[in-house]
Design a protein around this motif. Sequence first.
Motif, PDB file in Angstrom:
ATOM      1  N   TYR A   1      54.759 -39.451 -19.925  1.00  0.00           N
ATOM      2  CA  TYR A   1      53.581 -39.226 -19.536  1.00  0.00           C
ATOM      3  C   TYR A   1      53.210 -39.518 -18.334  1.00  0.00           C
ATOM      4  O   TYR A   1      53.473 -40.551 -17.671  1.00  0.00           O
ATOM      5  N   LYS A   2      52.577 -38.770 -17.730  1.00  0.00           N
ATOM      6  CA  LYS A   2      51.829 -38.896 -16.268  1.00  0.00           C
ATOM      7  C   LYS A   2      50.854 -39.935 -16.549  1.00  0.00           C
ATOM      8  O   LYS A   2      50.102 -40.107 -17.536  1.00  0.00           O
TER       9      LYS A   2
ATOM     10  N   THR B   1      47.553 -36.856 -20.129  1.00  0.00           N
ATOM     11  CA  THR B   1      47.600 -38.169 -19.280  1.00  0.00           C
ATOM     12  C   THR B   1      47.193 -39.319 -19.657  1.00  0.00           C
ATOM     13  O   THR B   1      46.116 -39.332 -20.497  1.00  0.00           O
TER      14      THR B   1
ATOM     15  N   ASP C   1      54.281 -39.098 -10.456  1.00  0.00           N
ATOM     16  CA  ASP C   1      53.385 -38.959 -11.575  1.00  0.00           C
ATOM     17  C   ASP C   1      52.625 -40.212 -11.976  1.00  0.00           C
ATOM     18  O   ASP C   1      52.012 -40.416 -13.075  1.00  0.00           O
TER      19      ASP C   1
ATOM     20  N   TRP D   1      48.247 -33.879 -10.565  1.00  0.00           N
ATOM     21  CA  TRP D   1      49.697 -33.344 -10.821  1.00  0.00           C
ATOM     22  C   TRP D   1      49.879 -32.103 -10.387  1.00  0.00           C
ATOM     23  O   TRP D   1      50.532 -31.133 -10.687  1.00  0.00           O
TER      24      TRP D   1
END
Length: 603
Positions: A234-235, A272, A320, A432
């Motif tokens: 995940y970012k 996120t 990220d 992003w």
Amino acid sequence: MRNAVEGRRRRRAVSLLASLAIGVGAVALAPAAHADTPAPGVTVVADPSSPTGYMVTFVYHNENASQVRLAGDLTLLDVNTGTTRYEPEEWRPGRYHAGGVEFVRQMVRDDDGNWSVTLPLHAGSLSYWYRVWDASQGWENKRIWDPASAHPRPAGDSFRVRNNDVLDTAYVPYSPVQGDPVLEERAQYELPVADPAHKGSVHYEEYTTILGDDGHHLGVYLPAGYDADRAEPYKVAYLMHGIFGDETDFMVPTNVPNILDNMTARGEIEPTVVITVGNHFTGTALNFGSYNQQNSADNLVRNVIPRIESQYNVSNEREDRAYGGFSYGAMTSSHVMRSYPTAFGYFGLLSGVPSPALTDADYDQIAGAVGENGMSVLLGNGFFEGSLDSREAMAASWRERGIPAATAQVPGAHDGMTASQLFIIFARDYLWKNADSRDGIPVRGVIPEAAQDGALSMTVADFGDAVELSAPVNAGDRLRLVGELPTVTVTDSRSTEQAGEGGWAVSGQADAFTSAGQSLAASHLGWTPKVLAPKPGVSAGATVATVLDGGPGLATPSRLGSATAQGRWGSTSFGADLRLEVPVDTQPGTYTGMVTVTLFPVD
């Protein structure tokens, strides 16, 4: 009725119709009654008598308290009047709940020990707290969270608890009577997501700081459906609070979990992870001394990030990771950027700028480390915090070095509600989305500023045969009739070459009202202009009193609104509350007058 152009001016006439019937009494509107005290917590009820369409009741249960007050960031600031503060009952379009001056309202106790108060509040997440006097707990003016709140809190005493500076959040829906797209958007993002399946989780975990101190906490938001084994990490966004805040601030009142829940549910952002960091760990002072910026930067990059990357399924790639900071947290970005230029791909600096200020050498060093398009920067503030000029200059310095940078301003003061609005922009429009960190083929188009000649134009919303004023109300020495000016919209698509360094202005003037040989001078008509969708560089004209209040009325040209060179672009809409006041012995009849609205450029 057609627009008439005279020289550089554009005019539009609006007919007003007023019917006078002698002997009409005043009409008093009473707020809706709430017979039973709601359960402890916050209850929002639709109410047509409320200026915002809703009444909000706060209930706190404490049988031992001798006094309880509702407090919060609930006074109003008006984009047209600047620093003047208004009570919640005085809400109107263009006014926003704002911090900086504590709102306090006495609460009333019932026989069961429930303390309550009811207010009209506009849409969005709004900061509040209670002040309690309770000798049984040793409380005198103790500031507390709402015990009925369901928001998670860290164990023990966080910095805000130790500093008697806690706060909570009330969620108020949007009503069409508010007529404000800013508030409509806030309700869409700041209120809890409608479908519980899209709701992420929030918890706090204790950790050891880079200085070796235990007992400090990180806030963790995991998106709905978080999968620790997902193939793609995940970012993650790391968020830093202001000088008197702590790790709870971006959770409440900035409402990052709600914002991301709603955005993820709409497909506006990919799921996120968010980490909030408490930065008061250098000593035990309750001021700037415990929030050392360099220690905070070192702790984040060398201690917190490795911990999170080892414990959660988050990416360890710069593109990220995002850094977000409010106030002192935004200022701390100076140390992060200079000491760790390749740690983050995105910076959202909310109501604060890098401090110490970045030098040209700093800009060169950071840009050189990340490369062209290697990161992006958003700098934003609230309308009541001042102009964007310094942020525009910083953004230009980044862009000159190939780093995407932008600015944003929202109607707010220096508080968590402004941070919430700015985070919406940061997350939805920038996170992003860097060209070199997305899959796909970048597409670029250039639209020259003077591709073709633009124009300055004005339209007036349809008003039928005439604007019908209300039935007269007997105000003692006068009869008062009220109404609304049709929406006046100015559109400016002129190039800088065409407009120069100027903006534009709209004025209005009335002629006499007549009825079967009777006449009322135009000075009997007054107005209160308003900007319907506030934005920087646009302002409404001043209230014009009628002759019965010692004013000129609209017998002479009066400003409806204006825009500077900064605010003139695009479309801007104005309205005005109209007020016709005449002596009580005015002859009955249907009086018709005309208001001419004129648009003209300002050099």
